[in-house]
Design a protein around this motif. Sequence first.
Motif, PDB file in Angstrom:
ATOM      1  N   LYS A  46       0.860  -1.182   0.000  1.00 24.51           N
ATOM      2  CA  LYS A  46       0.000   0.000   0.000  1.00 24.51           C
ATOM      3  C   LYS A  46       0.901   1.239   0.000  1.00 24.51           C
ATOM      4  O   LYS A  46       1.918   1.276   0.699  1.00 24.51           O
ATOM      5  CB  LYS A  46      -0.892   0.003   1.255  1.00 24.51           C
ATOM      6  CG  LYS A  46      -1.725   1.264   1.444  1.00 24.51           C
ATOM      7  CD  LYS A  46      -2.813   1.413   0.395  1.00 24.51           C
ATOM      8  CE  LYS A  46      -3.517   2.771   0.484  1.00 24.51           C
ATOM      9  NZ  LYS A  46      -4.469   2.976  -0.642  1.00 24.51           N
ATOM     10  N   ASN A  70     -13.363   4.370  -5.825  1.00 22.00           N
ATOM     11  CA  ASN A  70     -12.803   4.443  -4.469  1.00 22.00           C
ATOM     12  C   ASN A  70     -12.319   5.844  -4.148  1.00 22.00           C
ATOM     13  O   ASN A  70     -11.867   6.587  -5.017  1.00 22.00           O
ATOM     14  CB  ASN A  70     -11.654   3.436  -4.299  1.00 22.00           C
ATOM     15  CG  ASN A  70     -10.292   4.021  -4.669  1.00 22.00           C
ATOM     16  OD1 ASN A  70      -9.647   4.703  -3.860  1.00 22.00           O
ATOM     17  ND2 ASN A  70      -9.862   3.777  -5.905  1.00 22.00           N
ATOM     18  N   MET A  72     -10.331   6.026  -0.988  1.00 22.15           N
ATOM     19  CA  MET A  72      -9.798   5.494   0.273  1.00 22.15           C
ATOM     20  C   MET A  72      -9.057   6.573   1.067  1.00 22.15           C
ATOM     21  O   MET A  72      -9.131   6.618   2.295  1.00 22.15           O
ATOM     22  CB  MET A  72      -8.830   4.334   0.006  1.00 22.15           C
ATOM     23  CG  MET A  72      -9.368   3.220  -0.906  1.00 22.15           C
ATOM     24  SD  MET A  72     -10.883   2.477  -0.311  1.00 22.15           S
ATOM     25  CE  MET A  72     -10.245   1.599   1.098  1.00 22.15           C
ATOM     26  N   GLY A  73      -8.318   7.430   0.355  1.00 25.90           N
ATOM     27  CA  GLY A  73      -7.585   8.499   1.041  1.00 25.90           C
ATOM     28  C   GLY A  73      -6.300   8.026   1.709  1.00 25.90           C
ATOM     29  O   GLY A  73      -5.923   8.521   2.777  1.00 25.90           O
ATOM     30  N   LEU A  74      -5.638   7.064   1.063  1.00 28.05           N
ATOM     31  CA  LEU A  74      -4.340   6.563   1.532  1.00 28.05           C
ATOM     32  C   LEU A  74      -4.316   6.067   2.978  1.00 28.05           C
ATOM     33  O   LEU A  74      -3.430   6.430   3.755  1.00 28.05           O
ATOM     34  CB  LEU A  74      -3.243   7.630   1.337  1.00 28.05           C
ATOM     35  CG  LEU A  74      -2.884   7.951  -0.109  1.00 28.05           C
ATOM     36  CD1 LEU A  74      -1.915   9.147  -0.165  1.00 28.05           C
ATOM     37  CD2 LEU A  74      -2.249   6.748  -0.804  1.00 28.05           C
ATOM     38  N   ASN A 126       4.415   6.905  -5.914  1.00 28.20           N
ATOM     39  CA  ASN A 126       3.045   7.114  -6.392  1.00 28.20           C
ATOM     40  C   ASN A 126       2.797   8.609  -6.621  1.00 28.20           C
ATOM     41  O   ASN A 126       2.612   9.371  -5.675  1.00 28.20           O
ATOM     42  CB  ASN A 126       2.065   6.550  -5.357  1.00 28.20           C
ATOM     43  CG  ASN A 126       0.615   6.673  -5.792  1.00 28.20           C
ATOM     44  OD1 ASN A 126       0.305   7.281  -6.820  1.00 28.20           O
ATOM     45  ND2 ASN A 126      -0.279   6.102  -5.001  1.00 28.20           N
ATOM     46  N   CYS A 129      -2.172   9.691  -6.767  1.00 27.42           N
ATOM     47  CA  CYS A 129      -3.349   9.453  -5.925  1.00 27.42           C
ATOM     48  C   CYS A 129      -4.388  10.550  -6.140  1.00 27.42           C
ATOM     49  O   CYS A 129      -4.086  11.728  -5.966  1.00 27.42           O
ATOM     50  CB  CYS A 129      -2.986   9.392  -4.446  1.00 27.42           C
ATOM     51  SG  CYS A 129      -4.468   9.271  -3.415  1.00 27.42           S
ATOM     52  N   PRO A 130      -5.614  10.191  -6.507  1.00 26.11           N
ATOM     53  CA  PRO A 130      -6.637  11.214  -6.783  1.00 26.11           C
ATOM     54  C   PRO A 130      -7.502  11.578  -5.586  1.00 26.11           C
ATOM     55  O   PRO A 130      -8.416  12.386  -5.731  1.00 26.11           O
ATOM     56  CB  PRO A 130      -7.498  10.531  -7.864  1.00 26.11           C
ATOM     57  CG  PRO A 130      -7.419   9.073  -7.553  1.00 26.11           C
ATOM     58  CD  PRO A 130      -6.080   8.834  -6.877  1.00 26.11           C
ATOM     59  N   ASN A 131      -7.234  10.998  -4.407  1.00 25.44           N
ATOM     60  CA  ASN A 131      -8.258  11.025  -3.360  1.00 25.44           C
ATOM     61  C   ASN A 131      -7.952  11.803  -2.101  1.00 25.44           C
ATOM     62  O   ASN A 131      -8.677  11.702  -1.120  1.00 25.44           O
ATOM     63  CB  ASN A 131      -8.605   9.580  -2.963  1.00 25.44           C
ATOM     64  CG  ASN A 131      -9.138   8.788  -4.136  1.00 25.44           C
ATOM     65  OD1 ASN A 131      -9.766   9.360  -5.025  1.00 25.44           O
ATOM     66  ND2 ASN A 131      -8.870   7.497  -4.152  1.00 25.44           N
ATOM     67  N   ASN A 192      -2.919   4.280 -12.544  1.00 29.45           N
ATOM     68  CA  ASN A 192      -3.696   4.425 -11.322  1.00 29.45           C
ATOM     69  C   ASN A 192      -5.166   4.548 -11.735  1.00 29.45           C
ATOM     70  O   ASN A 192      -5.483   4.531 -12.930  1.00 29.45           O
ATOM     71  CB  ASN A 192      -3.220   5.672 -10.564  1.00 29.45           C
ATOM     72  CG  ASN A 192      -3.475   5.579  -9.051  1.00 29.45           C
ATOM     73  OD1 ASN A 192      -4.509   5.062  -8.638  1.00 29.45           O
ATOM     74  ND2 ASN A 192      -2.550   6.078  -8.262  1.00 29.45           N
ATOM     75  N   SER A 193      -6.059   4.656 -10.779  1.00 28.99           N
ATOM     76  CA  SER A 193      -7.476   4.766 -11.125  1.00 28.99           C
ATOM     77  C   SER A 193      -7.730   6.029 -11.948  1.00 28.99           C
ATOM     78  O   SER A 193      -6.950   6.980 -11.910  1.00 28.99           O
ATOM     79  CB  SER A 193      -8.313   4.785  -9.845  1.00 28.99           C
ATOM     80  OG  SER A 193      -7.900   5.829  -8.998  1.00 28.99           O
TER      81      SER A 193
HETATM   82  O1  DOR Z   1      -7.298   4.937  -6.508  1.00 34.85           O
HETATM   83  C1  DOR Z   1      -6.456   5.164  -5.647  1.00 34.85           C
HETATM   84  N1  DOR Z   1      -6.781   5.110  -4.332  1.00 34.85           N
HETATM   85  N2  DOR Z   1      -5.185   5.484  -5.995  1.00 34.85           N
HETATM   86  C2  DOR Z   1      -4.242   5.834  -5.105  1.00 34.85           C
HETATM   87  O2  DOR Z   1      -3.123   6.136  -5.507  1.00 34.85           O
HETATM   88  C3  DOR Z   1      -4.530   5.861  -3.690  1.00 34.85           C
HETATM   89  C4  DOR Z   1      -5.793   5.168  -3.314  1.00 34.85           C
HETATM   90  C5  DOR Z   1      -6.342   5.770  -2.031  1.00 34.85           C
HETATM   91  O3  DOR Z   1      -5.856   5.361  -0.971  1.00 34.85           O
HETATM   92  O4  DOR Z   1      -7.200   6.651  -2.085  1.00 34.85           O
END
Ligand code: DOR
Length: 310
Positions: A46, A70, A72-74, A126, A129-131, A192-193
């Motif tokens: 992760k 998603n 998730m926010g890392l 990474n 990350c979009p979140n 990535n997403s």
């Molecule tokens: O789709 C994603 N969710 N890509 C990321 O790089 C981080 C992850 C998240 O934790 O939000």
Amino acid sequence: TNRLHATIADINFEGILANASGVHCQTKEELAELLASPYVATAVTKSSTKEVRTGNPKPSYYEFEQGSINSMGLPNNGFDYYLDYVSQDHSQKPVILSVASLSMTEGIELLKRVQDSDFQGITEFNLSCPNVVGKPQVAYDFETTHQILTEVFKFFKKPLGVKLPPYFDFAHFDQMADILNQFPLSHINSVNSIGNGLYVDVETEASVIKPKKGFGGLGGAMILPTALANVRAFRERLNPDIKIIGTGGVTSGEEVFAHILCGADLVSVGTELQRQGIGLFEKLQHELLMIMNEKGYQSIDEFKGQLKTM
Ligand code: DOR
């Protein structure tokens, strides 16, 4: 057999399948389960941050027929936890350490700690990350990406790749490849997403995840053509010593084959792994080998990157 194999930064992989970072890799137990599967070539951790994070409010993940969304926010157990795990001996199977970049200073600090550690494997930075609210996807900012990589490669001497967001324009493929080719990267991981999609449930007239009023990264079957386009576009543009981990849209051996045809060296799976669990990898490898048998391919080297065009 070595029908399915890959090499990144002189590190050999037996097999070509991996988890996509974020899925089944937040704890050491999950990582160990991945590595225990004979069908898994490597496990990616992760993406970690300096501090432990619980992530965004739940629900932050939702699955629908064509894929997933998603935010998730890392959520992660903190950089030290993962550096400790990858530094242990995993009986010859390589592990990939994914490091997030909440800010340029934090990213650089963590990579300095990787450089100073005993870990000799591959690190993946990474940049996509979009979140995280208020933190745009770094790799959509070409100048900043160039600047960060310039700083990083002043001190980083170990194998380092980058996780990229999907791009949608040839100008962007060209510009990003020009930047990446200036650095001794071990690999890119695309994609990535697809950031900031919005799934709407018509029955309830509502979005389906809580963070960011429902906006989140899209994954799964529906992103396959975007993932393949990115793998192909970068394979055509990057130095041959920058390898590619293809990620996005894999649900069966057929999509694994397509990723390799577009130039992927390793192929990783997120949404479908989340859906089916680790047993999925045996099915994927079996299906891939069936396709190769039907076509008379002994090794993936015979068709890797060999997509035909009109
Ligand atoms: O789709 C994603 N969710 N890509 C990321 O790089 C981080 C992850 C998240 O934790 O939000």
